[in-house]
Motif scaffolding. Structure first.
Motif, short mmCIF file in Angstrom:
data_model
loop_
_atom_site.label_atom_id
_atom_site.label_comp_id
_atom_site.label_asym_id
_atom_site.label_seq_id
_atom_site.Cartn_x
_atom_site.Cartn_y
_atom_site.Cartn_z
N CYS A 174 0.75 -1.34 -0.08
CA CYS A 174 0.07 0.05 0.13
C CYS A 174 1.01 1.20 -0.16
O CYS A 174 0.67 2.20 -0.59
CB CYS A 174 -0.85 0.03 1.25
SG CYS A 174 -1.98 1.21 1.35
N ALA A 175 1.91 1.15 0.90
CA ALA A 175 2.76 2.21 0.95
C ALA A 175 3.50 2.51 -0.34
O ALA A 175 3.79 3.58 -0.96
CB ALA A 175 3.71 2.33 2.17
N TYR A 176 3.80 1.44 -1.10
CA TYR A 176 4.82 1.40 -2.23
C TYR A 176 3.88 2.09 -3.40
O TYR A 176 4.45 2.65 -4.28
CB TYR A 176 5.19 0.04 -2.75
CG TYR A 176 5.91 0.01 -3.79
CD1 TYR A 176 7.25 0.34 -4.13
CD2 TYR A 176 5.10 -0.30 -5.26
CE1 TYR A 176 7.91 0.65 -5.10
CE2 TYR A 176 6.03 -0.24 -6.38
CZ TYR A 176 7.31 0.02 -6.33
OH TYR A 176 7.92 0.25 -7.83
N ALA A 177 2.48 1.59 -3.31
CA ALA A 177 1.54 2.13 -4.51
C ALA A 177 1.55 3.70 -4.37
O ALA A 177 1.58 4.47 -5.54
CB ALA A 177 0.20 1.84 -4.20
N TYR A 178 1.63 4.31 -3.30
CA TYR A 178 1.62 5.67 -3.03
C TYR A 178 2.89 6.36 -3.22
O TYR A 178 3.06 7.31 -4.01
CB TYR A 178 1.36 6.08 -1.65
CG TYR A 178 1.33 7.56 -1.32
CD1 TYR A 178 0.41 8.33 -1.66
CD2 TYR A 178 2.19 7.86 -0.35
CE1 TYR A 178 0.45 9.67 -1.35
CE2 TYR A 178 2.35 9.28 0.11
CZ TYR A 178 1.53 10.38 -0.61
OH TYR A 178 1.52 11.75 -0.26
N LEU A 179 4.13 5.77 -3.02
CA LEU A 179 5.44 6.23 -3.23
C LEU A 179 5.65 6.29 -4.80
O LEU A 179 6.31 7.07 -5.26
CB LEU A 179 6.26 5.33 -2.52
CG LEU A 179 7.89 5.97 -2.40
CD1 LEU A 179 8.13 7.26 -1.82
CD2 LEU A 179 8.72 4.78 -1.68
N LEU A 180 5.20 5.20 -5.35
CA LEU A 180 5.49 4.87 -6.79
C LEU A 180 4.56 6.14 -7.38
O LEU A 180 5.34 6.64 -8.49
CB LEU A 180 4.85 3.71 -7.42
CG LEU A 180 4.83 3.39 -8.93
CD1 LEU A 180 6.28 3.41 -9.49
CD2 LEU A 180 4.14 2.09 -9.26
N GLY A 181 3.47 6.61 -7.09
CA GLY A 181 3.03 7.91 -7.51
C GLY A 181 3.65 8.90 -7.47
O GLY A 181 3.76 9.83 -8.34
N LEU A 182 4.15 9.41 -6.22
CA LEU A 182 5.07 10.36 -5.95
C LEU A 182 6.26 10.14 -6.68
O LEU A 182 6.74 11.53 -7.37
CB LEU A 182 5.51 10.36 -4.41
CG LEU A 182 4.19 10.44 -3.25
CD1 LEU A 182 5.14 10.42 -1.98
CD2 LEU A 182 3.85 11.94 -3.55
#
Length: 259
Positions: free
Chosen positions: A68-76
């Motif tokens: 979940c955190a990775y999906a957000y960080l990928l967007g950033l």
């Protein structure tokens, strides 16, 4: 110079060999951390034990990570991120608006959740804060890294990345909007009862020169039943606009404005 009893050193080495971190050994025995580190170095040298720097890269090891955190960080990363990877300099960098402390905390928090081991830091630049995490293994986590600007090269997700986006689409959208997007209020004039009145409405905007990155966003929005349109700038596609009332409501529920 402070000297330590041989028994203290031997106890420290026994704890270190059992896997206890330097800092914990130093705390337990009331010995400076630098001294404990030197004892460990000398012990390894005498035993001929090669030193391998510990790491928690999920790609190079079997270490699980927060998808979940990775999906957000990928967007950033796809929006306002880049990776520096060269001799003696390796870090992931996310540029955040200095007036949005919530975004700064979220970016650093996501880095720590995906890979807790590397150290992180913040660097104040003109109008922004650069959030950094230091390890060469961010290139493993973001294989889109490469020379040149993102909009000048192909950006395609690996199968494992796409699977994470499919499982956590809203976090991916939130990361993209928090990087290159915004929630804004637009207005227009309408004639109501013969009188021209100003009408305001909210909408989300995402601006990026990369056709591939915009498509990653719009494909995900479509799967989430969010209606969108592409707006041009200087005759070329540039903005993704989300203005339909129902779609804005969904975005407000799952994304919200940056703060």
């Amino acid at each position: 110079m402070n000297t330590h009893d041989v028994s203290v050193r031997e106890t420290a080495l026994a704890l270190l060999r059992s896997g206890m971190p330097n800092a914990e050994v130093a705390r337990r025995l009331c010995v400076p951390a630098g001294t404990v580190g030197w004892w460990r170095h000398e012990d390894r040298r005498r035993r001929g034990e090669p030193f391998a720097r510990p790491m928690d890269c999920p790609i190079c090891t079997t270490v699980p990570f927060d998808h979940c955190a990775y999906a957000y960080l990928l967007g950033l990363y796809l929006g306002d991120g880049h990776i520096v990877s060269k001799y003696k300099q390796h870090h992931l960098s996310i540029s955040c608006n200095a007036s949005q402390p919530g975004l700064i905390d979220a970016a650093e928090g996501a880095m720590r959740q995906v890979m807790p081991g590397p150290s992180t830091g913040r660097r104040l630049r003109k109008g922004c804060v650069e959030v950094k995490s230091y390890t060469r293994h961010w290139t493993c986590m973001f294989p889109q890294h490469g020379p040149g600007k993102k909009h000048e090269r192909s950006i395609v997700l690996e199968d494992w990345q796409q699977a994470i986006v499919d499982a956590h689409p809203w976090e991916f959208v939130r990361g993209l909007i928090h990087s290159d997007g915004c929630r804004t209020t637009n207005w227009t004039n309408r004639v109501v009862g013969g009188e021209r009145k100003r009408y305001e409405y909210p909408r989300y905007m995402f601006a990026n020169k990369s056709d591939d990155i915009r498509k990653l966003l719009t494909d995900t929005l479509t799967r989430l039943d969010v209606q969108w349109t592409i707006l041009a700038r200087d005759g070329a596609p540039f903005n993704v606009s989300i203005a339909r009332k129902e779609s804005v409501a969904l975005m407000d529920l799952h994304v919200g404005p940056k703060h």
